[in-house]
Design a protein around this motif. Structure first.
Motif, PDB file in Angstrom:
ATOM      1  N   ASP A   1      -2.680  59.810 -14.854  1.00 56.32           N
ATOM      2  CA  ASP A   1      -1.973  59.078 -15.910  1.00 56.32           C
ATOM      3  C   ASP A   1      -1.580  57.673 -15.447  1.00 56.32           C
ATOM      4  OD1 ASP A   1      -2.168  61.154 -17.730  1.00 56.32           O
ATOM      5  OD2 ASP A   1      -0.203  61.999 -17.244  1.00 56.32           O
ATOM      6  N   ASN A   2      -1.159  57.552 -14.186  1.00 57.15           N
ATOM      7  CA  ASN A   2      -0.770  56.249 -13.655  1.00 57.15           C
ATOM      8  C   ASN A   2      -1.949  55.287 -13.558  1.00 57.15           C
ATOM      9  OD1 ASN A   2       1.951  56.808 -13.342  1.00 57.15           O
ATOM     10  ND2 ASN A   2       1.756  57.488 -11.227  1.00 57.15           N
ATOM     11  N   LEU A   3      -3.162  55.829 -13.521  1.00 59.07           N
ATOM     12  CA  LEU A   3      -4.369  54.998 -13.406  1.00 59.07           C
ATOM     13  C   LEU A   3      -4.954  54.629 -14.772  1.00 59.07           C
ATOM     14  CD1 LEU A   3      -6.166  56.893 -10.483  1.00 59.07           C
ATOM     15  CD2 LEU A   3      -4.983  54.692 -10.339  1.00 59.07           C
ATOM     16  N   ALA A   4      -4.220  54.887 -15.839  1.00 59.32           N
ATOM     17  CA  ALA A   4      -4.747  54.702 -17.196  1.00 59.32           C
ATOM     18  C   ALA A   4      -5.180  53.268 -17.486  1.00 59.32           C
ATOM     19  CB  ALA A   4      -3.715  55.151 -18.225  1.00 59.32           C
ATOM     20  N   ILE A   5      -4.659  52.291 -16.760  1.00 59.73           N
ATOM     21  CA  ILE A   5      -5.055  50.890 -17.008  1.00 59.73           C
ATOM     22  C   ILE A   5      -6.498  50.638 -16.575  1.00 59.73           C
ATOM     23  CG2 ILE A   5      -2.702  50.023 -16.775  1.00 59.73           C
ATOM     24  CD1 ILE A   5      -3.446  49.036 -13.973  1.00 59.73           C
TER      25      ILE A   5
END
Length: 313
Positions: free
Chosen positions: A249-253
């Motif tokens: 989720d934190n890597l969504a960018i």
């Protein structure tokens, strides 16, 4: 099997498996994930329980049953009746940080009962590393018979590493990567830990880089599909579903989801090439022991953590 044994296991699944196989003795099940979140050096304290309760509730919405937690620890109140304490922990970082904490706790409690270790990992004639619950009854019995007697030096190393982990300078862990001990996988796990900090070039940890590389390599349908790959290809981390999904989720960018597929976007390709440091955009301020991961970056050339410039003051 000796009924005067206290088995300290790495979780409920293994405790159940050992009981089903009639491993006699008492059991203390260690339910923790100390590889993430803040932790106090002194484990046998209300302050330790509070900081862990607060973290697990805030980060993962996990409610800690304090009564049950303390009930497990009360099994250490009368260890003189045991002839041996057997630790059951695996090859990965998740298990090793928990194991170090347990050994530090036994040291705090001044427990002198002999301690042995059953640790799984490489299995003859098998390609992948195995967790204890994945072993056949015959393999598990072989591991138990070959369990390792921990020396005073081993115990001192464990306590020292736990103290460093709960301190401010994780570069002090480097000397233990090559130090000889009975912990076969300790050096690999400590190296994996240091590489959890953002890379000084890309801002990605090794695990984050590997997850994005999976998107570049495979035809991935969804985040849950990606989670399956991440679980299988995480190496020595040993993280569970909720930990890896938090990272995804934190890597969504770096990826887009559309038409039953998930693939890298422009930023995703750029970060894998190391064109820009994206650490601050990822915004993962996870604490490891007593260190915020965004306060340091891992420099591969110097093979050490360096203070993040924006956090230097």
């Amino acid at each position: 099997m000796n009924e005067n044994i206290l088995h300290i296991t790495n979780g409920g699944n293994l405790t159940g498996y050992l009981k089903d196989l009639s491993y006699a003795g008492d059991y203390l099940t260690w339910h923790e994930m100390l590889c993430e979140g803040p932790a106090n050096r002194l484990i046998n304290s209300d302050a330790f329980i509070k900081v862990r309760k607060d973290f697990l509730k805030e980060c993962y919405a996990i409610e800690v049953d304090e009564y049950q937690y303390k009930k497990e620890l009360h099994k250490l109140d009368d260890t003189d009746k045991y002839t041996e304490i057997v630790l059951w922990f695996e090859y990965d970082l998740f298990c090793h940080i928990n194991m170090l904490a347990v050994l530090s706790l036994l040291n705090e409690r001044k427990i002198k009962t002999p301690i042995t270790l059953v640790c799984s990992g490489r299995i003859p004639n098998e390609d992948s590393l195995k967790g204890l619950s994945e072993l056949t009854p015959e393999q598990l019995d072989s591991h138990f018979k070959d369990r390792i007697q921990l020396t005073e030096k081993d115990k001192d190393i464990a306590v020292n590493i736990w103290q460093i982990y709960c301190g401010k300078d994780h570069n002090l862990l480097k000397e233990y990567i090559t130090k000889k001990s009975s912990f076969e996988y300790l050096g690999i796990c400590l190296k994996a830990h240091l590489e959890r900090f953002p890379d000084s070039k890309s801002g990605l940890s090794t695990l984050e880089h590997n997850i994005l590389s999976l998107l570049d390599k495979y035809d991935v349908k969804s985040k849950h599909h990606l989670l399956g790959y991440a679980l299988n290809y995480q190496g020595y981390y040993g993280f569970g579903d909720i930990q890896l999904m938090r990272i995804i989720d934190n890597l969504a960018i770096f990826y887009i989801e559309e038409n039953d597929t998930i693939k890298l976007n422009r930023k995703g390709h750029e970060v894998l090439l190391g064109h820009k440091n994206y650490a601050l955009e990822i915004k993962d301020n996870m604490i490891y022991g007593n260190v915020n991961r965004l306060d340091f970056q891992f420099n591969k050339k110097e093979n050490k953590l360096i203070k993040t410039i924006l956090h230097a003051n």
